[in-house]
Write a protein that holds these residues in place. Structure first.
Motif, PDB file in Angstrom:
ATOM      1  N   ARG A  55      13.484   4.496  21.115  1.00 53.47           N
ATOM      2  CA  ARG A  55      12.767   5.763  21.330  1.00 53.47           C
ATOM      3  C   ARG A  55      13.745   6.778  21.911  1.00 53.47           C
ATOM      4  O   ARG A  55      14.520   6.458  22.814  1.00 53.47           O
ATOM      5  CB  ARG A  55      11.626   5.525  22.317  1.00 53.47           C
ATOM      6  CG  ARG A  55      10.891   6.790  22.755  1.00 53.47           C
ATOM      7  CD  ARG A  55       9.672   6.462  23.599  1.00 53.47           C
ATOM      8  NE  ARG A  55      10.034   5.625  24.749  1.00 53.47           N
ATOM      9  CZ  ARG A  55       9.151   5.027  25.542  1.00 53.47           C
ATOM     10  NH1 ARG A  55       7.851   5.122  25.320  1.00 53.47           N
ATOM     11  NH2 ARG A  55       9.560   4.286  26.566  1.00 53.47           N
ATOM     12  N   CYS A  56      13.681   8.000  21.364  1.00 51.01           N
ATOM     13  CA  CYS A  56      14.547   9.076  21.869  1.00 51.01           C
ATOM     14  C   CYS A  56      14.028   9.510  23.233  1.00 51.01           C
ATOM     15  O   CYS A  56      12.840   9.805  23.392  1.00 51.01           O
ATOM     16  CB  CYS A  56      14.529  10.248  20.893  1.00 51.01           C
ATOM     17  SG  CYS A  56      15.406  11.686  21.518  1.00 51.01           S
ATOM     18  N   LYS A  57      14.946   9.563  24.217  1.00 56.26           N
ATOM     19  CA  LYS A  57      14.533   9.966  25.568  1.00 56.26           C
ATOM     20  C   LYS A  57      14.277  11.466  25.637  1.00 56.26           C
ATOM     21  O   LYS A  57      13.547  11.929  26.498  1.00 56.26           O
ATOM     22  CB  LYS A  57      15.645   9.621  26.562  1.00 56.26           C
ATOM     23  CG  LYS A  57      15.459   8.289  27.269  1.00 56.26           C
ATOM     24  CD  LYS A  57      16.495   8.179  28.383  1.00 56.26           C
ATOM     25  CE  LYS A  57      16.259   6.964  29.251  1.00 56.26           C
ATOM     26  NZ  LYS A  57      17.323   6.827  30.259  1.00 56.26           N
ATOM     27  N   ALA A  58      14.885  12.209  24.733  1.00 53.70           N
ATOM     28  CA  ALA A  58      14.740  13.667  24.796  1.00 53.70           C
ATOM     29  C   ALA A  58      13.444  14.136  24.144  1.00 53.70           C
ATOM     30  O   ALA A  58      12.725  14.955  24.702  1.00 53.70           O
ATOM     31  CB  ALA A  58      15.937  14.340  24.127  1.00 53.70           C
ATOM     32  N   CYS A  59      13.112  13.588  22.962  1.00 53.89           N
ATOM     33  CA  CYS A  59      11.939  14.109  22.250  1.00 53.89           C
ATOM     34  C   CYS A  59      10.879  13.041  22.003  1.00 53.89           C
ATOM     35  O   CYS A  59       9.807  13.347  21.498  1.00 53.89           O
ATOM     36  CB  CYS A  59      12.357  14.777  20.933  1.00 53.89           C
ATOM     37  SG  CYS A  59      12.820  13.622  19.634  1.00 53.89           S
ATOM     38  N   GLY A  60      11.170  11.799  22.341  1.00 53.13           N
ATOM     39  CA  GLY A  60      10.156  10.746  22.241  1.00 53.13           C
ATOM     40  C   GLY A  60       9.991  10.148  20.858  1.00 53.13           C
ATOM     41  O   GLY A  60       9.173   9.252  20.664  1.00 53.13           O
TER      42      GLY A  60
ATOM     43  N   CYS B 283      21.929   7.924  17.461  1.00 57.69           N
ATOM     44  CA  CYS B 283      21.584   9.337  17.628  1.00 57.69           C
ATOM     45  C   CYS B 283      20.200   9.608  17.046  1.00 57.69           C
ATOM     46  O   CYS B 283      19.824   9.057  16.014  1.00 57.69           O
ATOM     47  CB  CYS B 283      22.649  10.160  16.890  1.00 57.69           C
ATOM     48  SG  CYS B 283      22.339  11.905  16.825  1.00 57.69           S
ATOM     49  N   CYS B 284      19.434  10.473  17.724  1.00 60.23           N
ATOM     50  CA  CYS B 284      18.097  10.824  17.241  1.00 60.23           C
ATOM     51  C   CYS B 284      18.197  11.705  15.990  1.00 60.23           C
ATOM     52  O   CYS B 284      18.857  12.740  16.015  1.00 60.23           O
ATOM     53  CB  CYS B 284      17.338  11.572  18.321  1.00 60.23           C
ATOM     54  SG  CYS B 284      15.730  12.178  17.763  1.00 60.23           S
ATOM     55  N   PRO B 285      17.556  11.320  14.884  1.00 64.84           N
ATOM     56  CA  PRO B 285      17.640  12.143  13.669  1.00 64.84           C
ATOM     57  C   PRO B 285      16.852  13.447  13.793  1.00 64.84           C
ATOM     58  O   PRO B 285      17.034  14.358  12.990  1.00 64.84           O
ATOM     59  CB  PRO B 285      17.049  11.239  12.582  1.00 64.84           C
ATOM     60  CG  PRO B 285      16.189  10.267  13.304  1.00 64.84           C
ATOM     61  CD  PRO B 285      16.771  10.100  14.684  1.00 64.84           C
ATOM     62  N   GLU B 286      15.964  13.538  14.802  1.00 63.58           N
ATOM     63  CA  GLU B 286      15.152  14.749  14.968  1.00 63.58           C
ATOM     64  C   GLU B 286      15.860  15.784  15.842  1.00 63.58           C
ATOM     65  O   GLU B 286      15.916  16.955  15.506  1.00 63.58           O
ATOM     66  CB  GLU B 286      13.793  14.390  15.604  1.00 63.58           C
ATOM     67  CG  GLU B 286      12.897  13.559  14.719  1.00 63.58           C
ATOM     68  CD  GLU B 286      12.532  14.272  13.418  1.00 63.58           C
ATOM     69  OE1 GLU B 286      12.289  15.493  13.447  1.00 63.58           O
ATOM     70  OE2 GLU B 286      12.518  13.603  12.363  1.00 63.58           O
ATOM     71  N   CYS B 287      16.369  15.344  17.016  1.00 63.01           N
ATOM     72  CA  CYS B 287      16.941  16.328  17.961  1.00 63.01           C
ATOM     73  C   CYS B 287      18.400  16.045  18.287  1.00 63.01           C
ATOM     74  O   CYS B 287      19.000  16.760  19.071  1.00 63.01           O
ATOM     75  CB  CYS B 287      16.108  16.370  19.242  1.00 63.01           C
ATOM     76  SG  CYS B 287      16.368  14.940  20.327  1.00 63.01           S
ATOM     77  N   TYR B 288      18.985  15.003  17.674  1.00 65.26           N
ATOM     78  CA  TYR B 288      20.409  14.681  17.822  1.00 65.26           C
ATOM     79  C   TYR B 288      20.797  14.221  19.224  1.00 65.26           C
ATOM     80  O   TYR B 288      21.969  14.211  19.573  1.00 65.26           O
ATOM     81  CB  TYR B 288      21.302  15.848  17.351  1.00 65.26           C
ATOM     82  CG  TYR B 288      20.928  16.316  15.968  1.00 65.26           C
ATOM     83  CD1 TYR B 288      21.040  15.451  14.883  1.00 65.26           C
ATOM     84  CD2 TYR B 288      20.423  17.588  15.749  1.00 65.26           C
ATOM     85  CE1 TYR B 288      20.657  15.846  13.607  1.00 65.26           C
ATOM     86  CE2 TYR B 288      20.029  17.986  14.475  1.00 65.26           C
ATOM     87  CZ  TYR B 288      20.153  17.110  13.403  1.00 65.26           C
ATOM     88  OH  TYR B 288      19.771  17.501  12.158  1.00 65.26           O
TER      89      TYR B 288
HETATM   90 ZN    ZN Z   1      15.035  13.134  19.772  1.00 66.72          ZN
END
Ligand code: ZN
Length: 320
Positions: free
Chosen positions: A209-214, A223-228
């Motif tokens: 799970r991305c810590k920045a955008c969930g 790396c998160c594909p949504e918010c990097y």
């Molecule tokens: Zn993210």
């Protein structure tokens, strides 16, 4: 191993050059666009339609679904004849082992390509975990056609292993011992994926799970594909989900799997999806939307003589 007698005639082909294989179509924007979509290549330079992705080099001269169906003017010889000849001596299987692509420059729509093939090398007979056979190296050289003289634009080295599968090998006279048991390939475990396998070992289905955008993501990556964002943690999924899609593998039958082999794309109730083997269900009974629950099964992995096991998440239909 010493060569079998019949190999001498095939080995005499090493160094042979095979004639041109032309592309059915010139380098073109629609194929490049579809290739980029499928491969997830999102480069504005290619979207402009003036250049095409260099990694498509081999694509431009592919024959399509019918093997050796080459455009008019192409060679009438089979550049893969060494493989056919070895196959005729009881080596039915083939696996690609490496491929090295080199390109000299970008290609542009409208260019017409062809390639020539050289049979570079045939190894000694080798025994591997897959079976016994020969490594065969082919090199293709690609050219762009010009009125003033054709221009070399890239090269592809392609090496395959042409072999007798280990499970089909006949035991020698008087030796009741079978070939080594083929195991599942061990997963490659990296710093990005270790949490998933540690979780499986503890009976937990962990999802990154991305810590920045969930946003949840699987398979794991840095790396998160949504918010990097590179910041991530993991949550324990309930293990409940539904079959979003599935395939039933029939052929080729690769040990140690049982066939037909149903593989599901499971939509977890948390919202992300993962690919996993379906167990406890007849392949004909698998259907989209079928509720399933994860379970963790210990499977043997790695080298045939090793003793490693790993907990593998698999999904079973929910009864009732
Ligand atoms: Zn993210």
């Amino acid at each position: 191993m010493t060569d079998p007698e019949w190999m001498a005639a095939i080995r005499a082909l090493v160094g042979k050059d095979y004639g041109r294989v032309y592309g059915w179509d010139p380098v073109n924007v629609p194929m490049a666009r579809q290739w980029a979509e499928i491969m997830g290549v999102d480069n504005p330079r290619y979207a402009e339609g003036k250049l095409v992705p260099p990694a498509m080099l081999q694509v431009w001269c592919m024959e399509g679904p019918t093997i050796n169906h080459y455009p008019p003017g192409s060679t009438t010889e089979n550049p893969y004849e060494a493989l056919k000849l070895i196959e005729a001596h009881g080596y039915p299987s083939v696996v690609a082992v490496n491929s090295e692509l080199e390109f000299d420059r970008y290609l542009a729509p409208g260019e017409k390509l062809y390639y020539t093939t050289r049979l570079d090398a045939i190894s000694e007979e080798k025994s591997t975990a897959l079976g016994t056979g020969f490594f065969i190296t082919l090199s293709m050289t690609f050219f762009s056609q010009h009125a003033a003289g054709d221009e070399e634009v890239g090269r592809l080295l392609f090496r395959v292993f042409k072999f007798k599968p280990a499970h089909a090998a006949k035991p020698a006279m008087g030796t009741p011992v079978g070939p080594p048991k083929i195991k599942r390939p061990a997963p490659g475990i990296s710093d990005d994926t270790r949490f998933f396998w540690d979780g499986a070992h503890a009976g937990k289905l962990m999802i990154q799970r991305c810590k920045a955008c969930g946003t949840l993501r699987h398979p794991p990556g840095p790396c998160c594909p949504e918010c990097y964002s590179f910041e991530w943690d993991a949550l324990e999924a309930s293990g409940r989900g539904t079959v979003y899609s599935f395939v039933v593998m029939h052929y080729p039958e690769v040990p140690p799997f049982d066939y037909p082999n149903p593989i599901g794309l499971i939509e977890l109730e948390e919202g992300t999806r993962l690919v996993a083997q379906l167990v406890g269900v007849k392949p004909a009974d698998v259907h989209i939307g079928m509720p399933v629950q994860v379970e963790f099964n210990q499977v043997d992995v790695g080298a045939p003589d090793g003793n490693d096991t790993i907990a593998l998440p698999q999904f079973r239909p929910v009864v009732g």
